[in-house]
Design a protein around this motif. Structure first.
Motif, PDB file in Angstrom:
ATOM      1  N   ALA A   1       5.653 -13.232   6.899  1.00 47.32           N
ATOM      2  CA  ALA A   1       4.528 -12.784   5.715  1.00 47.32           C
ATOM      3  C   ALA A   1       7.178 -12.274   5.025  1.00 47.32           C
ATOM      4  CB  ALA A   1       4.759 -11.425   6.831  1.00 47.32           C
TER       5      ALA A   1
ATOM      6  N   CYS B   1       7.855  -9.623   1.894  1.00 50.25           N
ATOM      7  CA  CYS B   1       7.599  -8.479   1.246  1.00 50.25           C
ATOM      8  C   CYS B   1       8.827  -8.486  -0.382  1.00 50.25           C
ATOM      9  CB  CYS B   1       7.988  -7.068   1.595  1.00 50.25           C
ATOM     10  SG  CYS B   1       7.967  -5.589   1.538  1.00 50.25           S
TER      11      CYS B   1
ATOM     12  N   VAL C   1       2.752  -8.894   1.948  1.00 44.54           N
ATOM     13  CA  VAL C   1       3.142  -7.835   1.997  1.00 44.54           C
ATOM     14  C   VAL C   1       2.499  -6.934   1.046  1.00 44.54           C
ATOM     15  CG1 VAL C   1       3.111  -5.755   3.632  1.00 44.54           C
ATOM     16  CG2 VAL C   1       3.025  -8.742   4.535  1.00 44.54           C
ATOM     17  N   SER C   2       1.598  -6.104   0.752  1.00 45.66           N
ATOM     18  CA  SER C   2       2.209  -4.626  -0.027  1.00 45.66           C
ATOM     19  C   SER C   2       2.634  -3.600  -0.056  1.00 45.66           C
ATOM     20  CB  SER C   2       0.762  -3.785  -0.534  1.00 45.66           C
ATOM     21  OG  SER C   2       0.238  -2.685  -1.261  1.00 45.66           O
TER      22      SER C   2
ATOM     23  N   GLN D   1       1.441  -3.052  11.582  1.00 46.84           N
ATOM     24  CA  GLN D   1       0.472  -4.720  11.245  1.00 46.84           C
ATOM     25  C   GLN D   1       1.029  -4.984  12.749  1.00 46.84           C
ATOM     26  OE1 GLN D   1      -0.287  -5.380   8.256  1.00 46.84           O
ATOM     27  NE2 GLN D   1       0.121  -2.989   8.285  1.00 46.84           N
TER      28      GLN D   1
ATOM     29  N   MET E   1       2.532  -7.695  14.608  1.00 51.29           N
ATOM     30  CA  MET E   1       3.945  -9.296  13.366  1.00 51.29           C
ATOM     31  C   MET E   1       4.482  -9.387  14.697  1.00 51.29           C
ATOM     32  SD  MET E   1       4.366  -8.829  10.233  1.00 51.29           S
ATOM     33  CE  MET E   1       4.083  -7.761   8.395  1.00 51.29           C
TER      34      MET E   1
ATOM     35  N   TYR F   1       9.394 -12.417   9.003  1.00 49.13           N
ATOM     36  CA  TYR F   1       9.918 -11.551   7.692  1.00 49.13           C
ATOM     37  C   TYR F   1      10.866 -12.234   7.406  1.00 49.13           C
ATOM     38  CZ  TYR F   1       7.544  -6.853   5.911  1.00 49.13           C
ATOM     39  OH  TYR F   1       6.984  -6.019   5.348  1.00 49.13           O
TER      40      TYR F   1
ATOM     41  N   ASN G   1       9.259  -1.182   5.144  1.00 50.35           N
ATOM     42  CA  ASN G   1       8.616  -2.578   5.375  1.00 50.35           C
ATOM     43  C   ASN G   1       9.259  -3.156   6.837  1.00 50.35           C
ATOM     44  OD1 ASN G   1       5.854  -2.335   4.607  1.00 50.35           O
ATOM     45  ND2 ASN G   1       6.447  -1.377   2.806  1.00 50.35           N
TER      46      ASN G   1
END
Length: 347
Positions: A54, A56, A83-84, A95, A97, A102, A117
């Protein structure tokens, strides 16, 4: 309308020009300084692969995340999703995860939404890797692994060397993780390719868009992030409305706007997507559109890439020199776009 100015700097005197010109040295330095950290991270990821990746990010960094998606999916086969930031910072939605990789990309490492986040991802069991220019930032402090961009100070509001340093860090990790030629072999050749790209003559683009009001920028696959970054820079530094599209997606409606005189800039990625991008550009040319194709034998020369995954960096390096000149031709100082700050902190 042009910005109110008393005097504009010469093209080579802007911070944007001077900082973008440093990119090859930045990338060379980054590869050397991050070598051990990237090698350890890549070894860990090979030993214990994540279920997915993911990303961000915001702004130019989010375009780097687009590049990361295509690099990781085409070179490594790992599904990579953007990811928003609002999902965690505004909606506060949890989420799933666990075990994920990430990746947070940020120049300043200060934006509250990215920090929230990243914290949430760690709490959910993800491995957080920060690609950040400010090594003493809050984001760097909370990440499991930090890959510094080593871009040095960047004073122009328009990000250049820090953006390309983000792409280089993504490429470095992917190459070490894959651990195979020819991607690994391309890394030491990238700085010299960037130097060649900086010397490319894209003056036809700077000359042709002085009086433009809008345009499309096309790319596809690995080259889509370059189109996104170029469209943002047209808006940011030139006051010129530009929209980025996949050369496939543009056919689903937006192409209806293209007719005589409409400007189109196409980045033909030197891989399986390139022919389709050139075909779309040529179709627009037959309608009378004003078209520039960046390719090895196109309207705008593209420096030879040591690997197709390197090409988006070379494309944007040539573009930065051209957009700096265009901004000044249109009466804008690219270093100080109206209403913008160097560090944007969103919630």
């Amino acid at each position: 309308m042009p910005q109110p100015q008393t005097a504009l700097p010469a093209a080579t005197e802007t911070l944007m020009f001077q900082e973008a010109a440093q990119t090859a040295d930045v990338v060379e330095r980054q590869f050397a300084r991050n070598a051990d950290t990237v090698a350890r991270l890549a070894e860990d990821l090979r030993r214990d692969p994540p279920p997915f990746i993911a990303t961000c990010a915001r702004g130019s960094s989010d375009h780097a995340a687009t590049y990361a998606k295509y690099v990781f999916e085409t070179q490594l086969g790992f599904i990579t999703a953007s990811v928003s930031p609002s999902v965690g910072s505004v909606y506060e939605a949890r989420q799933r995860m666990r075990g994920a990789l990430y990746i947070v990309i940020s120049q300043s490492g200060k934006s509250p939404d990215l920090l929230r986040n990243a914290e949430a991802a760690r709490a959910a069991g993800a491995r957080v890797v920060a690609l950040v220019n400010a090594e003493d930032s809050p984001l760097a402090a909370l990440a499991d692994t930090v890959l510094p961009l080593h871009a040095g100070p960047e004073r122009s509001v328009a990000a250049t060397k820090s953006y390309l340093a983000s792409l280089a860090a993504v490429l470095h990790l992917a190459a070490q993780w894959k651990n195979e030629a020819p991607l690994l072999d391309a890394l030491p050749r990238l700085p010299d390719a960037l130097r060649a790209a900086w010397q490319a003559d894209w003056s036809p683009l700077s000359d042709g868009l002085v009086d433009a009001h809008n345009l499309f920028v096309l790319g596809r696959g690995l080259g889509l992030a370059a189109a996104q970054e170029a469209a943002l820079k047209f808006k940011e530094t030139c006051g010129l409305h530009a929209e980025a599209y996949s050369s496939a997606e543009v056919k689903h409606g937006p192409m209806a706007l293209v007719g005589p005189g409409f400007p189109v800039l196409a980045f033909a990625q030197p891989d399986e997507t390139g022919a389709g991008t050139v075909a779309a550009a040529e179709e627009f040319r037959t309608r009378g559109a004003q078209v520039w194709v960046a390719a090895a034998h196109g309207d705008l020369p593209l420096a030879a890439a040591p690997h197709p995954a390197c090409a988006p960096l070379l494309t944007i390096q040539s573009f930065y020199r051209a957009i700096n000149a265009l901004a000044l031709r249109r009466g804008h100082n690219p270093d100080v776009p109206p209403h913008l700050n160097k560090v944007t902190e969103t919630v």
